[in-house]
Design a protein around this motif. Structure first.
Motif, PDB file in Angstrom:
ATOM      1  N   LEU A 196      24.153  41.269  30.734  1.00 39.37           N
ATOM      2  CA  LEU A 196      24.527  41.831  32.027  1.00 39.37           C
ATOM      3  C   LEU A 196      23.358  41.675  32.986  1.00 39.37           C
ATOM      4  O   LEU A 196      22.277  42.200  32.732  1.00 39.37           O
ATOM      5  CB  LEU A 196      24.887  43.313  31.888  1.00 39.37           C
ATOM      6  N   THR A 197      23.572  40.968  34.073  1.00 44.26           N
ATOM      7  CA  THR A 197      22.520  40.786  35.070  1.00 44.26           C
ATOM      8  C   THR A 197      23.097  41.031  36.462  1.00 44.26           C
ATOM      9  O   THR A 197      24.314  40.938  36.676  1.00 44.26           O
ATOM     10  CB  THR A 197      21.947  39.354  35.042  1.00 44.26           C
ATOM     11  N   THR A 198      22.210  41.328  37.405  1.00 40.78           N
ATOM     12  CA  THR A 198      22.681  41.530  38.782  1.00 40.78           C
ATOM     13  C   THR A 198      23.070  40.219  39.439  1.00 40.78           C
ATOM     14  O   THR A 198      23.760  40.237  40.455  1.00 40.78           O
ATOM     15  CB  THR A 198      21.600  42.231  39.609  1.00 40.78           C
ATOM     16  N   PRO A 202      26.483  42.047  40.833  1.00 43.42           N
ATOM     17  CA  PRO A 202      25.572  42.720  41.777  1.00 43.42           C
ATOM     18  C   PRO A 202      25.660  44.243  41.770  1.00 43.42           C
ATOM     19  O   PRO A 202      24.679  44.926  42.061  1.00 43.42           O
ATOM     20  CB  PRO A 202      26.008  42.146  43.133  1.00 43.42           C
ATOM     21  N   SER A 203      26.823  44.792  41.421  1.00 36.89           N
ATOM     22  CA  SER A 203      26.986  46.254  41.426  1.00 36.89           C
ATOM     23  C   SER A 203      26.168  46.958  40.357  1.00 36.89           C
ATOM     24  O   SER A 203      25.964  48.166  40.429  1.00 36.89           O
ATOM     25  CB  SER A 203      28.457  46.625  41.205  1.00 36.89           C
ATOM     26  N   LEU A 204      25.696  46.221  39.363  1.00 32.21           N
ATOM     27  CA  LEU A 204      25.101  46.868  38.201  1.00 32.21           C
ATOM     28  C   LEU A 204      23.616  47.166  38.344  1.00 32.21           C
ATOM     29  O   LEU A 204      22.980  47.607  37.373  1.00 32.21           O
ATOM     30  CB  LEU A 204      25.340  46.015  36.943  1.00 32.21           C
ATOM     31  N   GLU A 270      34.014  43.732  40.578  1.00 32.38           N
ATOM     32  CA  GLU A 270      33.085  43.267  41.615  1.00 32.38           C
ATOM     33  C   GLU A 270      33.851  42.546  42.729  1.00 32.38           C
ATOM     34  O   GLU A 270      33.603  42.740  43.918  1.00 32.38           O
ATOM     35  CB  GLU A 270      32.050  42.315  41.009  1.00 32.38           C
ATOM     36  N   GLN A 271      34.797  41.714  42.318  1.00 27.30           N
ATOM     37  CA  GLN A 271      35.595  40.957  43.282  1.00 27.30           C
ATOM     38  C   GLN A 271      36.434  41.881  44.158  1.00 27.30           C
ATOM     39  O   GLN A 271      36.499  41.710  45.385  1.00 27.30           O
ATOM     40  CB  GLN A 271      36.509  39.984  42.545  1.00 27.30           C
ATOM     41  N   GLU A 272      37.050  42.875  43.555  1.00 28.29           N
ATOM     42  CA  GLU A 272      37.951  43.754  44.292  1.00 28.29           C
ATOM     43  C   GLU A 272      37.207  44.635  45.297  1.00 28.29           C
ATOM     44  O   GLU A 272      37.635  44.775  46.438  1.00 28.29           O
ATOM     45  CB  GLU A 272      38.757  44.617  43.324  1.00 28.29           C
ATOM     46  N   VAL A 273      36.113  45.253  44.897  1.00 29.75           N
ATOM     47  CA  VAL A 273      35.407  46.112  45.849  1.00 29.75           C
ATOM     48  C   VAL A 273      34.705  45.287  46.914  1.00 29.75           C
ATOM     49  O   VAL A 273      34.443  45.774  48.020  1.00 29.75           O
ATOM     50  CB  VAL A 273      34.386  47.041  45.149  1.00 29.75           C
ATOM     51  N   GLY A 274      34.414  44.034  46.602  1.00 32.53           N
ATOM     52  CA  GLY A 274      33.755  43.173  47.578  1.00 32.53           C
ATOM     53  C   GLY A 274      34.611  42.867  48.789  1.00 32.53           C
ATOM     54  O   GLY A 274      34.096  42.430  49.823  1.00 32.53           O
ATOM     55  N   SER A 275      35.916  43.114  48.683  1.00 34.33           N
ATOM     56  CA  SER A 275      36.823  42.817  49.794  1.00 34.33           C
ATOM     57  C   SER A 275      36.921  43.963  50.797  1.00 34.33           C
ATOM     58  O   SER A 275      37.580  43.839  51.816  1.00 34.33           O
ATOM     59  CB  SER A 275      38.223  42.502  49.256  1.00 34.33           C
ATOM     60  N   HIS A 299      25.585  48.192  47.085  1.00 32.20           N
ATOM     61  CA  HIS A 299      24.860  48.071  45.830  1.00 32.20           C
ATOM     62  C   HIS A 299      23.652  48.993  45.732  1.00 32.20           C
ATOM     63  O   HIS A 299      22.818  48.843  44.836  1.00 32.20           O
ATOM     64  CB  HIS A 299      24.417  46.615  45.621  1.00 32.20           C
ATOM     65  N   GLY A 300      23.565  49.958  46.638  1.00 30.12           N
ATOM     66  CA  GLY A 300      22.479  50.930  46.574  1.00 30.12           C
ATOM     67  C   GLY A 300      22.871  52.103  45.707  1.00 30.12           C
ATOM     68  O   GLY A 300      22.925  52.002  44.481  1.00 30.12           O
TER      69      GLY A 300
END
Length: 556
Positions: A196-198, A202-204, A270-275, A299-300
C-alpha cells in the motif's frame, strides 16, 4: 520578471526588486522606500511621526500594502532575521517560536523564498531549502501561502500568523523536527499481500502514518533519519493525529504489516471520492468488522475515520432501534408524520414541509419523515438514545481500537429541543463514515463487530464489545425498513439493481453558515456495508448515494 517575484540574496547596497517594487535596504537591514508606492509599515510609521492626528486606516490592506508586507516578512525570514520576520506578523511570539524551531529543530538552512501573484490579500510563495543533519543533506521544496491583515489598533498591515505559513501541513501545536525517526518505517500490505503506497492510493497518507506510529516498533523495522511533523498531543476523548514524514535523509529498514484493505475496493473508493469535493467513504464487512476500503477526496485530515459531523437522518437507524425496543413504533403499523411538531420550544418540520396521512412507520422511515421521530420525544428519557447507541451499536464509548486513530462517534445525553434534534441526527450527535458503516452493519447482522484495519491478533488487543444485542423482532423490523428504503424510498435511485439482499438510509445534515447540507448515505449489499458523506453536497441520495452504491456493486 512577469508575475513571479524572486526574493533573492542581495549584494551590499543593491536594491531588492519585488513585483516592480524597489525597496532600498540599508546596512542594518531596515526597509525604506515603501512610501514611494503608497503603503506599507514604513509609510505608516513615517506619517505617525509627522502628525499626531493621523487617521487610522481601516478595511482590507491595499495591493501595495500586501506586496510590501509580504516582502518585508519573506525577506527577513530568508535572511534568517527571525526578530524582524516575527515583527512583521500579528503574533510575534508564535512566529518567533516557529521560525526559530525551523532552523534549530528542523535543521533547515539555505532558505530561498519565491512569491507568486497575490490574490486579494493572500500571497502564495514557494520554499526551497536544504535539510542537513549529522552529515546528511537533502533539498526540500514546497509551496504555501500567507495572508496580510490590518491591525485594528493602528491600521498597520501585518502577516496573519498561522502555522501553515511555515508549512501547509502544520496545525496549532505541531513542530517540525529533523533527527532519528524513533519509529521505524512500516511496509503496509493489503489483504492480498500487495504494498500500500500513496502513489497507488493517495487517500492512505494519514492511514499509513497511523500504522507506522502504532506498529513501527513491533513490526521488525529499523528507524532512519527524517524531517517530520511532530503532532500535538491529543485532547481528552480523542486520538492523536499521526506524525507525518516530510523528507527522508536516511532510509530505515521497514517492518511488514498486513491490513484488511481490498486493493480492488480501495482503488474504486479512491476513484469515486475523486469525482466530488469533500467526499469520504468507508467499506467494511458486516460479518467480521474488517475494513475493506477508506478514502477521502481531501488527503489531509482523515474525515472517514476521524471526522465528527452531524449524521442527519442516517442516525434514524439507531433511533428506530430505540422506538422498536420501546414499542413506540412498528414497521407496518400506522405512525404519525405531520408537517410540524413542537418540542422543547423548537418547531420541527419535514423537508419541503411534507406530511403523510394514514401512513405506516416504514413509509415514514423510507421517505425520511423527521416529525415521525420527533413526535415520540415526549415519551422518551433524555438518556434513552445514548444507551441504545452505546449498548447495541458500540458507539460513543471512546474504546474502538481499529489499528489507526479513529473517532467512535458521540451521542451525548441531551435535553429538551436538543434531545429531540438528536433523534434525527442533529443536536449533539456526531459521526463519521466509519461509524455509520458500522451502524448499518449492526442493523444487518444484529450484532456489533468493531471495525478494524489490522487484525487484533497482530498485537493481541481486545476489540470493543457491545453490552447487548438487539432483539430478533427489532432486527427484523430494522432490515424491513432499510430494505424498503432501498427499494422504494429516498435511496431507491442509488440502490437500483442491487437487491434483494440490501438496505439503505439517506441523510442530510444542516450546518450553520453552509448553503447546502452535508449529504450522507449508508447501505449494505450481501456481506458488504458502506457509508459516505459529501460535505455541502445536498441530499444524501444524490451526493453520497452514488459513491456508496458504486462500491457495493464493485464488491458484489
Amino acid at each position: 520578471m512577469g508575475t513571479r517575484r524572486r526574493i533573492a540574496e542581495h549584494k551590499k547596497g543593491g536594491p531588492l526588486v519585488i513585483g516592480g517594487l524597489i525597496a532600498v535596504v540599508g546596512v542594518g537591514g531596515a526597509f525604506a522606500g515603501y512610501s514611494l508606492v503608497g503603503g506599507g509599515a514604513a509609510a505608516d510609521d513615517g506619517a505617525s511621526a509627522r502628525s499626531v492626528h493621523k487617521t487610522v486606516k481601516t478595511g482590507p490592506p491595499s495591493a501595495s500594502e500586501v506586496r510590501a508586507t509580504a516582502a518585508a516578512f519573506l525577506t527577513a525570514w530568508q535572511r534568517g532575521d527571525v526578530t524582524k520576520a516575527a515583527a512583521a506578523t500579528d503574533d510575534s511570539a508564535a512566529a518567533t517560536q516557529a521560525l526559530t524551531g525551523y532552523r534549530k529543530d528542523a535543521y533547515i538552512t539555505g532558505v530561498t523564498l519565491t512569491s507568486g501573484k497575490p490574490s486579494g490579500t493572500t500571497v502564495p510563495f514557494s520554499v526551497k531549502a536544504t535539510v542537513s543533519y549529522q552529515g546528511k543533506s537533502k533539498p526540500l521544496s514546497y509551496a504555501t501561502r500567507l495572508t496580510v491583515v490590518r491591525r485594528a489598533k493602528d491600521g498597520v498591515p501585518l502577516v496573519r500568523w498561522q502555522p501553515t505559513v511555515v508549512h501547509p501541513d502544520l496545525t496549532d501545536g505541531d513542530r517540525l523536527v529533523t533527527g532519528d525517526a524513533g519509529t521505524p518505517p512500516v511496509k503496509a500490505l493489503d489483504r492480498d499481500g500487495g504494498e500500500l503506497t500513496t502513489d497507488k492510493y493517495p487517500s492512505l497518507g494519514t492511514v499509513l502514518d497511523g500504522l507506522r506510529e502504532k506498529y513501527g516498533r513491533t513490526a521488525g523495522g529499523k528507524a532512519g533519519i527524517e524531517l517530520r511533523i511532530v503532532r500535538k498531543a491529543a485532547t481528552k476523548g480523542t486520538q492523536k493525529t499521526p506524525d507525518k514524514t516530510l523528507l527522508t535523509l536516511s532510509e530505515g529498514t521497514p517492518g511488514t504489516l498486513r491490513t484488511t484493505l481490498s486493493p480492488a475496493l480501495q482503488a474504486k473508493a479512491e476513484q469515486e471520492v475523486g469525482s466530488k469535493d469533500k467526499a469520504s467513504v468507508v467499506v467494511m464487512r458486516p460479518s467480521t468488522g474488517e475494513i475493506l476500503a477508506v478514502a477521502n477526496s481531501d488527503h489531509g485530515f482523515n474525515v472517514a475515520f476521524q471526522g465528527s459531523l452531524a449524521p442527519g437522518s442516517t442516525m434514524k437507524i439507531v433511533t428506530s432501534t430505540l422506538l422498536f425496543e420501546k414499542n413506540l413504533a412498528s414497521a407496518d403499523k400506522p405512525h404519525p408524520c405531520p408537517k410540524y411538531v413542537t418540542y422543547g420550544g423548537w418547531k420541527f418540520q419535514n423537508d419541503n414541509k411534507f406530511e403523510i396521512k394514514n401512513g405506516t412507520f416504514k413509509t415514514s422511515f423510507a421517505i425520511s419523515c423527521n416529525t415521525a421521530f420527533i413526535s415520540q420525544a415526549q415519551k422518551l428519557q433524555n438518556d434513552d438514545l445514548t444507551k441504545v447507541a452505546q449498548q447495541i451499536y458500540g458507539l460513543s464509548m471512546n474504546d474502538w481500537a481499529i489499528g489507526v486513530p479513529s473517532f467512535d462517534g458521540a451521542v451525548p445525553v441531551m435535553s429538551d429541543a436538543q434531545m429531540a434534534a438528536s433523534l434525527i441526527g442533529q443536536g449533539g450527535v456526531r459521526m463519521n463514515p466509519l461509524n455509520m458503516a458500522s451502524v448499518v452493519s449492526t442493523a444487518k447482522t444484529g450484532v456489533f463487530h468493531q471495525p478494524y484495519l489490522v487484525s487484533p491478533s497482530v498485537d493481541n488487543r481486545t476489540p470493543a464489545k457491545a453490552a447487548r444485542t438487539m432483539s430478533a423482532s427489532t432486527q427484523a423490523q430494522l432490515k424491513e425498513v432499510l430494505q424498503y428504503t432501498a427499494e422504494a424510498g429516498t435511496a431507491a435511485k442509488a440502490m437500483a439493481g442491487l437487491g434483494p439482499d440490501y438496505g439503505a438510509k439517506t441523510g442530510s445534515a444542516e450546518v450553520d453558515g453552509q448553503k447546502q447540507p452535508n449529504g450522507w448515505f449508508t447501505a449494505w449489499k450481501g456481506d458488504l456495508a458502506a457509508a459516505g458523506v459529501v460535505q455541502a453536497g445536498g441530499h444524501g441520495g444524490d451526493s453520497a448515494g452514488p459513491i456508496v452504491a458504486a462500491l457495493l456493486r464493485a464488491g458484489s
